[in-house]
Structures are given as structure tokens and as C-alpha cells.
Enzyme design. Structure first.
Site, PDB file in Angstrom:
ATOM      1  N   GLY A   1      -0.379  -8.998   4.908  1.00  0.00           N
ATOM      2  CA  GLY A   1       0.008 -10.156   4.501  1.00  0.00           C
ATOM      3  C   GLY A   1       1.078 -10.037   3.681  1.00  0.00           C
ATOM      4  O   GLY A   1       1.786  -9.000   3.731  1.00  0.00           O
ATOM      5  N   SER A   2       1.482 -11.106   2.791  1.00  0.00           N
ATOM      6  CA  SER A   2       2.419 -11.018   2.033  1.00  0.00           C
ATOM      7  C   SER A   2       2.370 -10.064   0.667  1.00  0.00           C
ATOM      8  O   SER A   2       1.518  -9.653   0.413  1.00  0.00           O
ATOM      9  CB  SER A   2       2.503 -12.483   1.580  1.00  0.00           C
ATOM     10  OG  SER A   2       1.422 -12.733   0.492  1.00  0.00           O
TER      11      SER A   2
ATOM     12  N   CYS B   1       6.249  -8.564  10.760  1.00  0.00           N
ATOM     13  CA  CYS B   1       6.430  -7.610   9.650  1.00  0.00           C
ATOM     14  C   CYS B   1       7.418  -6.759   9.811  1.00  0.00           C
ATOM     15  O   CYS B   1       8.136  -6.316   9.168  1.00  0.00           O
ATOM     16  CB  CYS B   1       5.252  -7.002   9.213  1.00  0.00           C
ATOM     17  SG  CYS B   1       4.175  -6.369  10.852  1.00  0.00           S
TER      18      CYS B   1
ATOM     19  N   GLY C   1       0.575 -11.488  -2.059  1.00  0.00           N
ATOM     20  CA  GLY C   1      -1.036 -11.484  -1.911  1.00  0.00           C
ATOM     21  C   GLY C   1      -1.498 -10.291  -1.925  1.00  0.00           C
ATOM     22  O   GLY C   1      -2.377  -9.829  -2.804  1.00  0.00           O
ATOM     23  N   GLY C   2      -0.850  -9.217  -1.425  1.00  0.00           N
ATOM     24  CA  GLY C   2      -1.149  -7.699  -1.422  1.00  0.00           C
ATOM     25  C   GLY C   2      -1.124  -7.112  -2.685  1.00  0.00           C
ATOM     26  O   GLY C   2      -1.980  -6.484  -3.172  1.00  0.00           O
TER      27      GLY C   2
ATOM     28  N   GLU D   1      -0.801  -3.756   3.371  1.00  0.00           N
ATOM     29  CA  GLU D   1       0.256  -3.637   4.519  1.00  0.00           C
ATOM     30  C   GLU D   1       0.884  -4.961   4.042  1.00  0.00           C
ATOM     31  O   GLU D   1       0.590  -6.038   4.550  1.00  0.00           O
ATOM     32  CB  GLU D   1       0.157  -3.455   5.616  1.00  0.00           C
ATOM     33  CG  GLU D   1      -0.985  -2.241   6.072  1.00  0.00           C
ATOM     34  CD  GLU D   1      -0.157  -0.986   6.028  1.00  0.00           C
ATOM     35  OE1 GLU D   1       0.909  -0.917   6.275  1.00  0.00           O
ATOM     36  OE2 GLU D   1      -0.833   0.004   5.617  1.00  0.00           O
TER      37      GLU D   1
ATOM     38  N   GLU E   1      12.396  -9.606   1.786  1.00  0.00           N
ATOM     39  CA  GLU E   1      11.967 -10.285   3.144  1.00  0.00           C
ATOM     40  C   GLU E   1      11.922 -11.805   3.173  1.00  0.00           C
ATOM     41  O   GLU E   1      11.686 -12.405   2.076  1.00  0.00           O
ATOM     42  CB  GLU E   1      10.400  -9.953   3.620  1.00  0.00           C
ATOM     43  CG  GLU E   1       9.861 -10.609   4.606  1.00  0.00           C
ATOM     44  CD  GLU E   1       8.422 -10.238   5.076  1.00  0.00           C
ATOM     45  OE1 GLU E   1       7.721 -10.408   4.052  1.00  0.00           O
ATOM     46  OE2 GLU E   1       8.044  -9.974   5.964  1.00  0.00           O
TER      47      GLU E   1
ATOM     48  N   LYS F   1     -12.329 -11.518   5.316  1.00  0.00           N
ATOM     49  CA  LYS F   1     -11.919 -13.075   4.764  1.00  0.00           C
ATOM     50  C   LYS F   1     -11.190 -13.453   5.517  1.00  0.00           C
ATOM     51  O   LYS F   1     -10.221 -13.268   6.107  1.00  0.00           O
ATOM     52  CB  LYS F   1     -11.299 -12.835   3.480  1.00  0.00           C
ATOM     53  CG  LYS F   1     -10.289 -13.921   2.901  1.00  0.00           C
ATOM     54  CD  LYS F   1     -10.812 -15.013   2.450  1.00  0.00           C
ATOM     55  CE  LYS F   1      -9.825 -15.818   1.975  1.00  0.00           C
ATOM     56  NZ  LYS F   1      -8.981 -16.370   2.996  1.00  0.00           N
TER      57      LYS F   1
HETATM   58  P1  NAP Z   1      -0.745 -14.216   3.154  1.00  0.00           P
HETATM   59  O1  NAP Z   1      -0.225 -15.639   2.581  1.00  0.00           O
HETATM   60  O2  NAP Z   1      -0.625 -13.065   2.043  1.00  0.00           O
HETATM   61  O3  NAP Z   1      -2.135 -14.385   3.333  1.00  0.00           O
HETATM   62  C1  NAP Z   1      -3.047 -13.145   3.701  1.00  0.00           C
HETATM   63  C2  NAP Z   1      -4.236 -13.454   3.271  1.00  0.00           C
HETATM   64  O4  NAP Z   1      -4.559 -12.845   2.025  1.00  0.00           O
HETATM   65  C3  NAP Z   1      -4.993 -14.501   3.361  1.00  0.00           C
HETATM   66  O5  NAP Z   1      -6.288 -14.466   3.812  1.00  0.00           O
HETATM   67  C4  NAP Z   1      -4.893 -15.007   1.949  1.00  0.00           C
HETATM   68  O6  NAP Z   1      -5.687 -16.115   1.586  1.00  0.00           O
HETATM   69  C5  NAP Z   1      -5.181 -13.833   1.118  1.00  0.00           C
HETATM   70  N1  NAP Z   1      -4.197 -13.806  -0.158  1.00  0.00           N
HETATM   71  C6  NAP Z   1      -2.895 -14.114  -0.459  1.00  0.00           C
HETATM   72  N2  NAP Z   1      -2.490 -14.245  -1.721  1.00  0.00           N
HETATM   73  C7  NAP Z   1      -3.989 -14.028  -2.357  1.00  0.00           C
HETATM   74  C8  NAP Z   1      -4.517 -13.494  -3.714  1.00  0.00           C
HETATM   75  N3  NAP Z   1      -3.400 -14.044  -4.612  1.00  0.00           N
HETATM   76  N4  NAP Z   1      -5.604 -13.434  -3.911  1.00  0.00           N
HETATM   77  C9  NAP Z   1      -6.523 -13.273  -2.834  1.00  0.00           C
HETATM   78  N5  NAP Z   1      -6.440 -13.601  -1.732  1.00  0.00           N
HETATM   79  C10 NAP Z   1      -4.865 -13.742  -1.469  1.00  0.00           C
HETATM   80  O7  NAP Z   1       0.140 -13.538   4.299  1.00  0.00           O
HETATM   81  P2  NAP Z   1       0.379 -14.427   5.650  1.00  0.00           P
HETATM   82  O8  NAP Z   1       0.997 -15.647   5.671  1.00  0.00           O
HETATM   83  O9  NAP Z   1      -0.810 -14.551   6.374  1.00  0.00           O
HETATM   84  O10 NAP Z   1       1.228 -13.382   6.485  1.00  0.00           O
HETATM   85  C11 NAP Z   1       2.700 -13.297   6.390  1.00  0.00           C
HETATM   86  C12 NAP Z   1       3.079 -12.229   5.811  1.00  0.00           C
HETATM   87  O11 NAP Z   1       2.486 -10.953   6.030  1.00  0.00           O
HETATM   88  C13 NAP Z   1       4.400 -11.637   5.908  1.00  0.00           C
HETATM   89  O12 NAP Z   1       5.102 -11.309   4.840  1.00  0.00           O
HETATM   90  C14 NAP Z   1       4.295 -10.397   6.851  1.00  0.00           C
HETATM   91  O13 NAP Z   1       5.640  -9.593   6.660  1.00  0.00           O
HETATM   92  C15 NAP Z   1       3.155  -9.783   6.562  1.00  0.00           C
HETATM   93  N6  NAP Z   1       2.640  -9.105   7.580  1.00  0.00           N
HETATM   94  C16 NAP Z   1       2.413  -7.761   7.243  1.00  0.00           C
HETATM   95  C17 NAP Z   1       2.076  -6.944   8.153  1.00  0.00           C
HETATM   96  C18 NAP Z   1       2.022  -5.463   8.196  1.00  0.00           C
HETATM   97  O14 NAP Z   1       1.314  -4.843   9.158  1.00  0.00           O
HETATM   98  N7  NAP Z   1       2.708  -4.811   7.116  1.00  0.00           N
HETATM   99  C19 NAP Z   1       1.493  -7.245   9.396  1.00  0.00           C
HETATM  100  C20 NAP Z   1       1.610  -8.682   9.734  1.00  0.00           C
HETATM  101  C21 NAP Z   1       2.184  -9.721   8.716  1.00  0.00           C
HETATM  102  P3  NAP Z   1      -5.332 -17.664   1.355  1.00  0.00           P
HETATM  103  O15 NAP Z   1      -4.601 -18.080   2.340  1.00  0.00           O
HETATM  104  O16 NAP Z   1      -6.903 -18.209   1.421  1.00  0.00           O
HETATM  105  O17 NAP Z   1      -4.680 -17.390   0.115  1.00  0.00           O
END
Ligand code: NAP
Length: 525
Positions: free
Chosen positions: A241-242, A302, A245-246, A265, A393, A184
Site C-alpha cells: 500500500g501507501s 506501484c 500506511g506502511g 511494499e 510518488e 485485513k
Molecule cells: P493504503 O491506503 O496504504 O491501504 C493499504 C491497507 O493498509 C489498507 O487495508 C489500509 O486500511 C491499511 N492502512 C493504511 N494506513 C494504515 C495505518 N496508518 N494503520 C493501519 N492500517 C493502515 O494503500 P492503497 O490505497 O490501498 O494502495 C495504493 C498505494 O499502494 C500506492 O502508493 C501504490 O504505489 C502502493 N502499492 C504498492 C505496491 C508494491 O508492490 N510495492 C503494490 C500495489 C500498490 P484502511 O483503508 O482501513 O486505512
């Protein structure tokens, strides 16, 4: 290289969906060409059907064949050259130097998995040979190894548009395991996604992998991602991601008629403990290192250290003075998206308004479009212990220092911590001796413990654990960085009384691959 704004349904380019969107330059808020087509439900279904069909053939490819595929993906990414870096810079605001480094990391992690596959022992082959005359019952011949789990859905994050995106660690580990992948695309860098997906498809074709080994679909609406998670052919999900979302994806996956594992993650505030001896010896150096780590990449990592614990003393006051000096001099920088910038500003407003929290320093102004500014806050351990939200966070360049009155209050605060990706200790040899009890608390709280360093910067290697207890991840038993990540996309299979010629090569009597195996309890090659 001209972008087409399409989805990759296996090797086929497709633009059926009526909804379109554009990438955005976060530094100017201007839209970028072309229009990207959100995937229709028919396209998503088609991609997953292809992945299911391709799985039968792809999962049987041997280690050398899969290694060549991964190495070819790496080569094709490099062939994209500056076009990739330029588009990525426009879509994310991340500087060329950072993106060049991140591309190197992406290519190297593909190569690291290729090496793992060529060596071959990662499948954990176990062999127990039959004992026909065992009493009271004969013992059968039983052999087991890890096998690919099936088609996998993968979601990338916005803050690593290369290393945690289309050909990032999740995709590399799933393809290495023998799984087919439906990716995705992240709407914050759709052009970057298209370029990297085209490199993967070229590698699929060059190395004769089946059509459907890899697909990529666009979508701004969460419907696209949820259609992947809920599809019956999907057998596991990798997400970076967030928390929001996760957790939504995890909840959906466990409610499916056939629940599947979700390796999400998520965010983390990566606590740092500065122990008294280290504070006395190196307060200026630690304050400087902390500010550099918090503000690196405008705090959009992250592993960004968002919480700092120390015991109250005259040294603490001096440390704070140095920390303030470093934070007020920190430059503002462009954040990845207007959504992330808004969330950061709201997070800062919220923490600044909390009882018992004081603002100690603000970095240089961040008033230009899309910019984020550094912030340093403080509170005391009593307040931290009584306030549920101070551990969350705030994704951006800010940190909260927490002062404890005593060692026992520091231990209480450590006990209260939930799961994080990392925890750091600044300590002298004597501190480590005196704070063994703290270390044993912290071992249960994070995937990676660091001594006298900073958590930003995650080495990609065999021993890296980039994971941790909930809510850092939804499954703390593995890692999303390094070769351990392959274990997320396999399951063990036992073969009982199979004739030698029907066994996978990894389990055959004469060990044709020469891998390490456990044979009747003994590790052998
Ligand atoms: P995000 O907004 O959660 O987006 C990640 C992906 O998930 C996107 O493709 C998003 O699609 C999808 N998504 C989010 N909510 C969803 C839902 N309810 N249903 C289905 N799909 C959903 O995160 P981000 O802004 O890209 O990244 C920032 C966050 O990632 C920070 O909190 C950071 O700490 C964390 N992160 C963690 C790691 C790790 O290794 N643990 C590494 C990097 C980043 P849409 O945009 O289309 O909603």
C-alpha cells in the site's frame, strides 16, 4: 452469489461489530449493498487466537499437503466465475479484461507456490555431520532448515483487488511457508474480499486444514489493522500500500514489547533514464511507450514511471514534442476510489505549483465522477537536486521529466535518488558501455533494473525481485512477488544431535523427499 457483509473468524462467519460500511462504485459514487461489519476487538482477538492454535498443526503439513491446499484455493477462485469479476468491477472501476488477467495472475501465483512446495528444496536444508574424534573437541551433528515463523498479519492494496489482496502474493507466500494468516480486508473492495475469503475457507475445509488457518477481518478504521499488528501472537506482517500506511505499521511493529518484522511494499516513482544514443535512435518510440506505461490502469500501479531523466540536447526537444503529442491524446479513466482521486489531484496541484516545474501536457479531460487525467511535467536537474519533494510518488497517470545539462549532472541526480522498486534504462550498446558508472549507482537504488522496456508489468516467477531499498519497502532483502517472497515468513532453525527419527523429513539421513541439500559443504540431492 449473495454477500453477507461478515468477517471470517477462521471458518466461522461473524458480524459482532456495530460499525458498518458499504462498498462504493467509483464510477458513480453510489453505495453498493450490503453493509459490511467492521470487526470488533473481540473478533480480531478470536481470529488471532485461532491462528495461533492452528499454527501448530498447519505448520507441520508437508509440501504436498500445502500444495494441494493452494491449488484448491486457485480452483475455488475460478469457481466464483463472473460473480467475482462483476463485483470487483463495480467496486474498483477496473475493466473486465484487466480483472480477468489479474485473476489469472492470482491463480497462477498460487500454483507457482504449489510447485515450489512439491519440489521442496526451498527450505535450504543444510547438514553437517558429526566428527566424534575431532581434536581438540568433537564436532556435533548440526542440521538446519527454514521453518514457518508463526501467525502472520497481511494487508492488501486497493489497486490490485485480486493479485495483492485476499489470496494475493503475500497470502500465498505466507501459507506456502506454513504460516497461518489473518487478512485485513481493504475497504475499497470489501465484497471482492468476501468472495475470495469464502473460496479460501472452502479450500481449508476441502483439504482438511485446521480451523484458523485463514481469517479475514473488515475495517475502515486503522484500529482494526493496528490491533492485528500489536497482537502478541502475530510474528510478522506483510503490507502492500501507501508509504504512509506502511511506515505507520512498521513504526508500530518495532515499538511492540516483542518487535516483529514488517515487509511493507510501498510506493515508488520508478525512474527511467533515457541515454543519448537511445534518444537519438528511438525518441518517437520511447515517447509513445512512456505515455502508454504512465497511463496504463490510470497510472495506478506501484511500478508506474513517475520520473524521467535525460541529458539536454536538440534530441531532447524532439522527444518532448512526441511525448506531449502522446499525453494530450491520452484518455482519462476512472480511479479506484474518491480518496485516491483526491490525493492525485492534490499531488498534481502541488507539483504544478512548485518553482522550476513546468506543465508540458494535460491529457483528455477527466471531469466525470472519479476520473483521473494524464499530466506531463518538466524540470531541470539543478531544481531536482535542490528540491526534496520532486521524487515522491504521485499515485496516478503523471510523470516528471528531468533534464540534466551534462552526464556529470545526470550522475549527481542518480546519486541523490532514494530507494525505488524499479529503475529503467533506455540505452544502445554504446550507451551501456559509456554509462557503466551510472549503472553501478543505480544497482544500489532499486530492486529491479530494466533495459529498453517499461517498469509496468511484473512477471511472477522465481527470479523476480519486487522490492527495493527504503522507502520503496521497509526491508530490501526480499521480494513481494515471485517465489522469493516465501523467505519473508520463515526463520532458520538448527537441530543439534537430534536422532534421525525426530528430525523433519527434509533433514533425515536418507533424504526421503529427494530435495537438494548442502551436506558437509557440498550441494547434493
Ligand atoms: P493504503 O491506503 O496504504 O491501504 C493499504 C491497507 O493498509 C489498507 O487495508 C489500509 O486500511 C491499511 N492502512 C493504511 N494506513 C494504515 C495505518 N496508518 N494503520 C493501519 N492500517 C493502515 O494503500 P492503497 O490505497 O490501498 O494502495 C495504493 C498505494 O499502494 C500506492 O502508493 C501504490 O504505489 C502502493 N502499492 C504498492 C505496491 C508494491 O508492490 N510495492 C503494490 C500495489 C500498490 P484502511 O483503508 O482501513 O486505512
Amino acid at each position: 452469489m449473495e454477500l453477507k457483509g461478515v468477517n471470517f473468524i477462521g471458518n466461522e462467519l461473524s458480524a459482532d461489530g456495530k460499525e458498518t460500511f458499504k462498498g462504493v462504485d467509483p464510477a458513480t459514487d453510489k453505495k453498493l449493498l450490503p453493509d459490511f461489519h467492521e470487526a470488533s476487538s473481540h473478533e480480531i482477538d478470536e481470529a488471532i487466537n485461532k491462528a495461533e492454535l492452528a499454527f501448530t498443526e498447519y505448520s507441520k503439513k508437508n509440501g504436498k499437503e500445502k500444495a494441494l491446499f493452494l491449488e484448491t484455493i486457485a480452483e475455488e477462485i475460478l469457481v466464483l466465475g463472473d460473480d467475482l469479476l462483476e463485483r470487483c468491477n463495480k467496486e474498483t472501476g477496473l475493466p473486465h479484461s484487466r480483472l480477468t488477467g489479474e485473476r489469472g495472475r492470482t491463480v497462477n501465483q498460487l500454483k507457482l507456490f504449489a510447485e515450489l512446495l512439491k519440489e521442496g528444496s526451498w527450505v535450504e536444508a543444510r547438514i553437517e555431520t558429526a566428527i566424534h574424534d575431532r581434536q581438540p573437541l568433537p564436532k556435533p551433528d548440526i542440521r538446519s532448515m527454514y521453518k514457518a515463523i508463526g501467525p502472520v498479519g497481511i494487508f492488501g492494496a486497493s489497486n490490485f483487488p485480486l493479485a495483492f489482496s485476499v489470496a494475493g502474493g503475500d497470502t500465498a507466500s505466507a501459507l506456502a511457508a506454513g504460516c497461518t494468516v489473518i487478512f485485513k480486508a481493504h475497504p475499497a473492495h470489501p465484497g471482492t474480499c468476501e468472495l475470495v475469503a469464502s473460496a479460501i475457507i472452502k479450500a481449508v475445509q476441502k483439504t482438511n486444514m485446521p480451523d484458523g488457518t485463514f481469517s479475514m477481518v473488515h475495517g475502515r478504521s486503522t484500529d482494526v489493522g493496528m490491533a492485528i499488528v500489536n497482537h502478541p501472537f502475530i510474528k510478522a506482517v506483510g503490507f502492500t500500500g501507501s508509504y504512509k500506511g506502511g511506515k505507520a505499521i512498521y513504526d508500530a511493529a518495532v515499538k511492540r514489547p516483542e518487535p516483529v518484522p514488517v515487509y511493507a511494499e510501498m510506493g515508488s516513482s520508478n525512474p527511467v533514464f533515457i541515454l543519448p544514443g537511445a534518444l537519438k535512435e528511438r525518441k518517437e518510440e520511447i515517447a509513445k511507450g512512456l505515455a502508454a506505461s504512465v497511463t496504463l490502469g490510470v497510472g495506478q500501479f506501484c511500478t508506474n514511471p513517475g520520473l524521467v531523466f535525460l541529458e539536454e540536447s536538440k534530441e531532447t526537444k524532439e522527444f518532448q514534442k512526441y511525448a506531449v503529442e502522446n499525453f494530450v491524446n491520452a484518455d482519462a479513466g476512472t480511479m479506484l476510489t474518491s480518496g485516491i482521486q483526491n490525493a492525485y489531484q492534490n499531488g498534481i496541484k502541488s507539483i504544478a505549483g512548485k518553482q522550476g516545474v513546468q506543465l508540458l501536457a494535460e491529457g483528455k479531460t477527466g471531469n466525470a465522477v472519479g476520473e483521473g487525467r494524464a499530466y506531463l511535467f518538466q524540470t531541470n536537474a539543478d531544481n531536482f537536486l535542490n528540491n526534496e519533494n520532486l521524487e515522491e510518488e504521485i499515485f496516478g497517470p503523471s510523470t516528471l521529466t528531468v533534464k540534466a545539462k551534462s552526464k556529470s549532472e545526470l550522475l549527481k541526480a542518480a546519486h541523490k535518488l532514494h530507494g525505488h522498486l524499479t529503475i529503467t534504462l533506455h540505452a544502445t550498446k554504446e550507451d551501456l558501455e559509456n554509462y557503466k558508472d551510472l549503472i553501478s549507482i543505480l544497482e544500489r537504488k532499486a530492486g529491479r533494473l530494466i533495459i529498453n522496456g517499461f517498469p509496468t508489468g511484473v512477471e511472477v516467477c522465481h527470479s523476480m525481485v519486487h522490492g527495493g531499498p527504503f522507502p520503496a519497502t521497509t526491508d530490501s532483502r526480499t521480494s513481494s512477488v515471485g517465489t522469493l517472497a516465501i523467505n519473508r515468513f520463515v526463520r532458520p532453525v538448527s537441530y543439534q544431535n537430534f536422532p534421525d527419527e525426530l528430525l523433519p523429513d527434509e533433514l533425515k539421513n536418507d533424504n526421503p523427499l529427494g530435495i537438494w541439500r548442502m551436506v558437509n559443504g557440498e550441494r547434493k540431492r
